[in-house]
Each structure stands twice: as structure tokens, then as C-alpha cells.
Write an enzyme that holds these catalytic residues in place. Structure first.
Site, PDB file in Angstrom:
ATOM      1  N   GLU A 260      -3.181-121.797  -5.285  1.00  0.00           N
ATOM      2  CA  GLU A 260      -2.577-120.899  -6.276  1.00  0.00           C
ATOM      3  C   GLU A 260      -3.365-119.613  -6.236  1.00  0.00           C
ATOM      4  O   GLU A 260      -4.539-119.589  -6.626  1.00  0.00           O
ATOM      5  CB  GLU A 260      -2.664-121.523  -7.677  1.00  0.00           C
ATOM      6  CG  GLU A 260      -1.673-122.611  -7.916  1.00  0.00           C
ATOM      7  CD  GLU A 260      -0.244-122.119  -7.819  1.00  0.00           C
ATOM      8  OE1 GLU A 260       0.010-120.921  -8.035  1.00  0.00           O
ATOM      9  OE2 GLU A 260       0.623-122.953  -7.501  1.00  0.00           O
ATOM     10  N   CYS A 297      -3.663-114.620 -13.577  1.00  0.00           N
ATOM     11  CA  CYS A 297      -2.878-114.543 -12.347  1.00  0.00           C
ATOM     12  C   CYS A 297      -1.454-114.100 -12.648  1.00  0.00           C
ATOM     13  O   CYS A 297      -0.744-113.634 -11.773  1.00  0.00           O
ATOM     14  CB  CYS A 297      -2.876-115.893 -11.653  1.00  0.00           C
ATOM     15  SG  CYS A 297      -2.414-117.229 -12.757  1.00  0.00           S
TER      16      CYS A 297
HETATM   17  P1  NAP Z   1     -12.410-117.123  -5.917  1.00  0.00           P
HETATM   18  O1  NAP Z   1     -13.486-116.113  -5.825  1.00  0.00           O
HETATM   19  O2  NAP Z   1     -11.492-117.238  -4.755  1.00  0.00           O
HETATM   20  O3  NAP Z   1     -13.141-118.531  -6.194  1.00  0.00           O
HETATM   21  C1  NAP Z   1     -12.448-119.752  -6.338  1.00  0.00           C
HETATM   22  C2  NAP Z   1     -13.280-120.884  -5.728  1.00  0.00           C
HETATM   23  O4  NAP Z   1     -13.224-120.817  -4.301  1.00  0.00           O
HETATM   24  C3  NAP Z   1     -14.759-120.855  -6.069  1.00  0.00           C
HETATM   25  O5  NAP Z   1     -15.234-122.175  -6.166  1.00  0.00           O
HETATM   26  C4  NAP Z   1     -15.375-120.166  -4.861  1.00  0.00           C
HETATM   27  O6  NAP Z   1     -16.723-120.499  -4.643  1.00  0.00           O
HETATM   28  C5  NAP Z   1     -14.512-120.723  -3.755  1.00  0.00           C
HETATM   29  N1  NAP Z   1     -14.443-119.832  -2.588  1.00  0.00           N
HETATM   30  C6  NAP Z   1     -13.942-118.562  -2.582  1.00  0.00           C
HETATM   31  N2  NAP Z   1     -13.975-118.068  -1.338  1.00  0.00           N
HETATM   32  C7  NAP Z   1     -14.480-119.046  -0.534  1.00  0.00           C
HETATM   33  C8  NAP Z   1     -14.781-119.130   0.861  1.00  0.00           C
HETATM   34  N3  NAP Z   1     -14.544-118.110   1.678  1.00  0.00           N
HETATM   35  N4  NAP Z   1     -15.300-120.274   1.332  1.00  0.00           N
HETATM   36  C9  NAP Z   1     -15.570-121.309   0.517  1.00  0.00           C
HETATM   37  N5  NAP Z   1     -15.322-121.282  -0.831  1.00  0.00           N
HETATM   38  C10 NAP Z   1     -14.785-120.161  -1.340  1.00  0.00           C
HETATM   39  O7  NAP Z   1     -11.481-116.849  -7.178  1.00  0.00           O
HETATM   40  P2  NAP Z   1     -11.931-116.527  -8.702  1.00  0.00           P
HETATM   41  O8  NAP Z   1     -12.598-115.198  -8.751  1.00  0.00           O
HETATM   42  O9  NAP Z   1     -12.612-117.668  -9.265  1.00  0.00           O
HETATM   43  O10 NAP Z   1     -10.554-116.403  -9.488  1.00  0.00           O
HETATM   44  C11 NAP Z   1      -9.844-115.181  -9.652  1.00  0.00           C
HETATM   45  C12 NAP Z   1      -8.609-115.175  -8.771  1.00  0.00           C
HETATM   46  O11 NAP Z   1      -7.875-116.381  -9.003  1.00  0.00           O
HETATM   47  C13 NAP Z   1      -7.630-114.052  -9.061  1.00  0.00           C
HETATM   48  O12 NAP Z   1      -7.169-113.514  -7.852  1.00  0.00           O
HETATM   49  C14 NAP Z   1      -6.490-114.741  -9.813  1.00  0.00           C
HETATM   50  O13 NAP Z   1      -5.244-114.106  -9.705  1.00  0.00           O
HETATM   51  C15 NAP Z   1      -6.498-116.074  -9.176  1.00  0.00           C
HETATM   52  N6  NAP Z   1      -5.929-117.088 -10.037  1.00  0.00           N
HETATM   53  C16 NAP Z   1      -4.745-117.653  -9.669  1.00  0.00           C
HETATM   54  C17 NAP Z   1      -4.164-118.588 -10.510  1.00  0.00           C
HETATM   55  C18 NAP Z   1      -2.860-119.211 -10.140  1.00  0.00           C
HETATM   56  O14 NAP Z   1      -2.500-120.202 -10.761  1.00  0.00           O
HETATM   57  N7  NAP Z   1      -2.139-118.715  -9.166  1.00  0.00           N
HETATM   58  C19 NAP Z   1      -4.769-118.950 -11.710  1.00  0.00           C
HETATM   59  C20 NAP Z   1      -5.980-118.360 -12.034  1.00  0.00           C
HETATM   60  C21 NAP Z   1      -6.542-117.429 -11.175  1.00  0.00           C
HETATM   61  P3  NAP Z   1     -17.927-119.784  -5.428  1.00  0.00           P
HETATM   62  O15 NAP Z   1     -18.131-120.579  -6.668  1.00  0.00           O
HETATM   63  O16 NAP Z   1     -19.062-119.905  -4.472  1.00  0.00           O
HETATM   64  O17 NAP Z   1     -17.537-118.357  -5.685  1.00  0.00           O
END
Ligand code: NAP
Length: 502
Positions: A260, A297
Site C-alpha cells: 500500500e 495516504c
Molecule cells: P517507508 O519509509 O517506506 O517505511 C515503511 C517501512 O519500510 C519501514 O519499516 C522501513 O524501514 C521499511 N523500508 C523502507 N524502505 C526500505 C528499503 N529500501 N529496504 C528495506 N526496508 C525499507 O514509509 P513511511 O515513511 O513509514 O510511511 C509514509 C508513506 O506511507 C507515505 O508515502 C504514505 O502515503 C504511505 N502510506 C500508505 C498507506 C496506504 O494504505 N496506501 C497508508 C499509510 C501510509 P525503516 O524503519 O528502517 O525506515
């Protein structure tokens, strides 16, 4: 209260290395850094737990989910205390999210006690069929195996350790290994304590749930590549989701990755509605756009209008309403920095004009508004990318045909919204088939922030909104991500899964 450790199959396990949390306020805490070895231990335990857990009755699994909800409620004060510190979100918001989280768990408990999600099908044998007899075929959905879950920073409860992915996977009969989010490790740990208490109270296999804290990216990479993991539920950024999706696809045994991701959730303000209610829509938009510092999101980041005096009035009211919103703390320093980079990117876009500029620094976000012509928006693809925060872009289309072209040019979205009155129906009819191909949820006369957790909900959309081809991460249909249909041909009843019997 906090151990700062991983929870692996019922044991709290430390690491040589630790990382410190970065709370918005209050004390920082040290947490064990996760390693591929921790991931391996958690996945081995999950695999060992799979068959015993999947064999537990639906009533047992429902009682387990209800017990997790109870245990979370029993820790409500501690969760709110550390959650507000770690995320900067207000207590009322976290309490509301806790209610949604326990409601989701209980919803899945009642859902699995009903039968329709099993999708039983039966084609009885036709022994006299010519030229060949037909065998008896029964089909039923079966749990897929251990599931990896990654939560997002902006929903530390409802899309995290015991959020919708975990609830639906446990409901389906799948053990779960959660990769803890580094933005809320303490909140995650207390929720994991609640799950452990439920595992013990309900006599579930220990490996049914593990939490491996992060700290380094190789934890997530090892998790999605572990051979015992059979599917991944991810909520987060497009960049992170895409990196992990690629790893899943490149495995010797590729597995489904249900990501998502982000979205700009465009709103189309049709002319009659804009003329009759532009001011009200502008004020409603300001509220939705700036809610929770725009960290949703489903944040409606783009408003498409047809240019003219009604559009001018809409922009003026939106400027006033959005400008009245003060600074809000963002979830992490990194997200605040990314917000300002997104603002600069939009400000430098082709033909973009500033409507409302403010000043924000450190971990705070203040709102921004920009406007651009439809023609410029159509050529500058970067303007269609998510800016995670309270930033709005008004796109002024020249006429209805250009509005349709804008709709056709959209990437996949979680939501699209139409603001319309009776006189707008003809234009709306031409937009609907386009928007159906673009979004998982289409709204009329509302705002997309706030996602009801119900049977009919779809939270997902064509890429890049999600990688959930034909699936949803919210609502009871989300259980389908963790199920696989199996057909049983001429199988003796005694060998069929117990769920075959009604
Ligand atoms: P994120 O930075 O992508 O982090 C999400 C998880 O993925 C974290 O555990 C992060 O680890 C891990 N991660 C990210 N990149 C990675 C990589 N290259 N390799 C391994 N693990 C990785 O997202 P966020 O900042 O938490 O959330 C904000 C985003 O989520 C926004 O873009 C928002 O729109 C989206 N979102 C979408 C929904 C939906 O339902 N569609 C709902 C809520 C939020 P770390 O802990 O090490 O950073």
C-alpha cells in the site's frame, strides 16, 4: 515496561548493537538492532507454527484475535503515552486509532466465524457423462503460510504491529513476522507485549507472532527474501515498497508483495457544484488536506477546477482556510525534510504559481498551496507525485475536455473524488469510466481522508497507489491476500480440511 528487545517466538531477544528512538518529545530509548539472524529465527518459528496454528478451529482463532484486542486495550494508557512521544501525534488521534485497531481485530474475529470468505465451491461427480465421466471437485480457500508485515510511520497502531495486515493474516490462519518501524519502536513493542499475552492466554503456538525491530535496512530485505515467508503486507512509501517488491519478484520462489503506497487522491470539482458550493468545498478541502499535518495516504493533494471566476473564488477561500492552520509536528525529522523537498519540487514545476507560502522548519510542517494550468500539469509528470504533508495543488483546466484529459493522464490512485451537483451529471458520466480505471475508491461530494473499515471497503488501487492487484488492505476482503484456493478431486471427506464441513 520496555525491554528494548525483539520478540521472537515468545522470547525477548537482545542484540549487540542498539539504536536510539527519536521521539518528538519525551525520553529517547535504546532498541536492539535487527539482523538477518533474528529474521531467520523468527521465520523458522513461524514455519514451525504454521500447521498447528492453521489447524486450530476458527472459533479458537477468533478468540485469539479478540484477546489481542482486549490486551491492547489493557495497555491503552502506556500505548498512548509512548505513541504520542514517538510520533508527535495528539493523544486523541492515537486513542481513536487504537479504537480502530481493536475494532479491526474484532471485525476479523467475527468475519472468520462466518463462512463466505472460505468461498467453498462444489462440482459433484458426473459418472455417466460422455465421452468421459466428470470427477467430484471441491474447492476451498486455504491459508498461504507465514506472512511478513511492514507498517507505516503515520499509522503506528492501525497499520503497524497489530494493524489490519496482522489481523487479517492471523484471521486467515497465517503466522506473522513484523518488521518494526524505526519511527515508533516503543509503541510497537508494547503492542507486541499485548500479542504475546494473548498467545499465552489462548495457548497458541509461540511462533505465531514475532516482532523484529529495525535499525538497519537489511532486516527488511532479509525478511522478504526468507524462503519460509510466503507473502508480504507492506504499508509505506513508493520508494521503499518498490525496493522490497523487486526483491520479492527476484526471489528463486517469487512471492506476492501487497504494497500500500502513496497517492495524490485528486478531486474533480465539476462546474455546477463549484458555482453553488465552491466556498464550502474549499473549507472542507482545507480541513482534509491539513488533517494530521497532511500525513495520510488518502490526503487529497490535487484539486482540479475549470478556470474562471468560480475557480478564483475557490482558490481565495482555500487560501484563507488553509492559511489559518498553524505548524504541526511531523512524524519524523526525515519526513519533515522530505516534505520541504517536495514543496521545493512543486514550486519549481512548469508554470507553477504560489498561492500560499509559509515558513516551516525542523520537525514542523505548515501548509502550502500552489496552482498551475491544466496544460502545464499535463506536461510536467512530477506534479502528479505525492508530497507527504499539507500541500495542495490547484489545477485550472481550460474546459471540461481538458478536465477529462487530466483524469485520463492520472497514475493509479487510492481514491478519486467528484464534487458534483445535478447539473454536472453528464460530465460526471464521462469521467466515471476513466476514474474507475484509476482508483480503488471513488467518492462523490466528500473527502477521502478517513477510511471506513467495512466489508465493502477497497483501500488499494492500480500501481503506484499499491501493488495490490485486485486486492484491498482495509476491510474484510483484505483476508483474501493471505489465502490460496485449493481444489480437491475425488477426495475422501475424511481428508478434506475441517473448514469444508459447515
Ligand atoms: P517507508 O519509509 O517506506 O517505511 C515503511 C517501512 O519500510 C519501514 O519499516 C522501513 O524501514 C521499511 N523500508 C523502507 N524502505 C526500505 C528499503 N529500501 N529496504 C528495506 N526496508 C525499507 O514509509 P513511511 O515513511 O513509514 O510511511 C509514509 C508513506 O506511507 C507515505 O508515502 C504514505 O502515503 C504511505 N502510506 C500508505 C498507506 C496506504 O494504505 N496506501 C497508508 C499509510 C501510509 P525503516 O524503519 O528502517 O525506515
Amino acid at each position: 515496561m520496555l525491554t528494548g528487545k525483539h520478540l521472537i517466538a515468545g522470547d525477548w531477544v537482545g542484540s549487540d548493537q542498539t539504536f536510539a528512538s527519536s521521539p518528538a518529545h519525551g525520553p529517547a530509548h535504546d532498541f536492539a538492532v535487527g539482523t538477518p539472524a533474528h529474521v531467520d529465527a523468527a521465520c523458522q518459528a513461524a514455519e514451525a507454527a504454521f500447521l498447528p496454528y492453521a489447524a486450530r478451529s476458527r472459533a479458537d482463532r477468533a478468540a485469539f484475535l479478540n484477546r489481542i484486542a482486549d490486551e491492547i486495550e489493557a495497555r491503552g494508557t502506556a500505548i498512548t503515552e509512548i505513541g504520542t512521544q514517538e510520533t508527535g501525534l495528539p493523544a486523541a488521534r492515537l486513542e481513536g486509532e487504537r479504537g480502530r485497531t481493536t475494532m479491526q481485530l474484532r471485525l476479523f474475529a467475527s468475519h472468520i466465524l462466518k463462512d463466505d470468505w472460505l468461498d467453498r465451491r462444489h462440482d459433484p461427480a458426473l459418472p455417466d457423462r460422455q465421452p468421459l465421466p466428470r470427477p467430484d471437485i471441491k474447492m476451498i480457500q486455504r491459508p498461504i503460510g507465514p506472512v511478513a508485515v511492514f507498517g507505516a510511520s503515520n499509522f503506528p497502531l492501525a497499520f503497524s504491529v497489530a494493524g489490519g495486515d496482522t489481523a487479517s493474516a492471523l484471521a486467515a490462519g497465517c503466522p506473522v513476522v513484523v518488521k518494526g518501524h524505526s519511527a515508533h519502536p516503543g509503541t510497537g513493542e508494547i503492542v507486541a507485549q499485548a500479542i504475546l499475552a494473548a498467545v499465552q492466554a489462548c495457548g497458541m503456538p509461540k511462533g505465531v507472532f514475532s516482532l523484529v525491530q529495525g535499525g538497519k535496512r537489511d532486516v527488511g530485505e532479509a525478511l522478504v527474501q526468507h524462503p519460509f515467508i510466503k507473502a508480504v503486507g507492506f504499508t509505506g512509501s513508493l520508494a521503499g515498497g518498490r525496493a522490497l517488491f523487486n526483491l520479492c519478484a527476484a526471489r528463486p520462489e517469487p512471492i506476492p508483495f501487497f504494497g500500500e503506497l502513496g497517492s495524490v487522491n485528486p478531486m474533480f470539482l465539476l462546474p455546477a457544484a463549484l458555482a453553488a458550493r465552491g466556498e464550502t468545498i474549499a473549507k472542507g478541502w482545507a480541513g482534509s488536506l491539513t488533517l494530521g499535518a497532511g500525513q495520510f495516504c488518502t490526503n487529497p493533494g490535487i484539486a482540479v477546477v475549470i478556470d474562471g471566476p468560480d475557480a478564483d473564488a475557490f482558490v481565495a477561500t482555500a487560501k484563507e482556510a488553509v492559511g489559518a492552520v498553524g505548524p504541526q509536528t511531523m512524524l519524523t525529522d526525515g519526513i519533515a525534510q522530505a516534505y520541504r523537498q517536495g514543496r521545493d519540487r512543486v514550486a519549481a514545476g512548469t508554470g507553477v504559481r504560489a498561492v500560499l507560502t509559509t515558513m516551516c522548519d525542523q520537525r514542523d510542517a505548515t501548509p502550502y498551496l500552489f496552482e498551475v494550468s491544466g496544460a502545464d500539469w499535463l506536461v510536467d509528470h512530477m506534479l502528479a507525485e505525492e508530497v507527504f504533508g499539507p500541500l495542495g495543488l490547484i489545477v485550472r483546466a481550460r474546459h471540461a475536455a481538458e478536465m477529462q484529459e487530466i483524469a485520463r493522464s492520472l497514475q493509479g490512485q487510492l481514491t478519486c473524488t467528484l464534487h458534483l451537483d445535478e447539473a454536472d451529471m453528464d460530465l460526471a458520466r464521462t469521467l466515471m469510466p476513466v476514474l474507475e480505471r484509476k482508483a480503488g475508491r471513488i467518492l462523490a461530494n466528500g473527502f477521502p481522508t478517513g477510511v471506513e473499515v467495512v466489508d465493502a471497503q477497497v483501500h488499494g488501487g492500480p500501481y503506484p497507489a499499491s501493488t495490490n492487484f485486485g486486492h484491498t488492505s482495509v476491510g474484510t476482503l483484505s483476508i483474501r491476500r493471505w489465502l490460496r484456493p485449493v481444489a480437491y478431486q475425488n477426495m475422501p471427506d475424511a481428508l478434506l480440511p475441517q473448514d469444508w464441513a459447515h
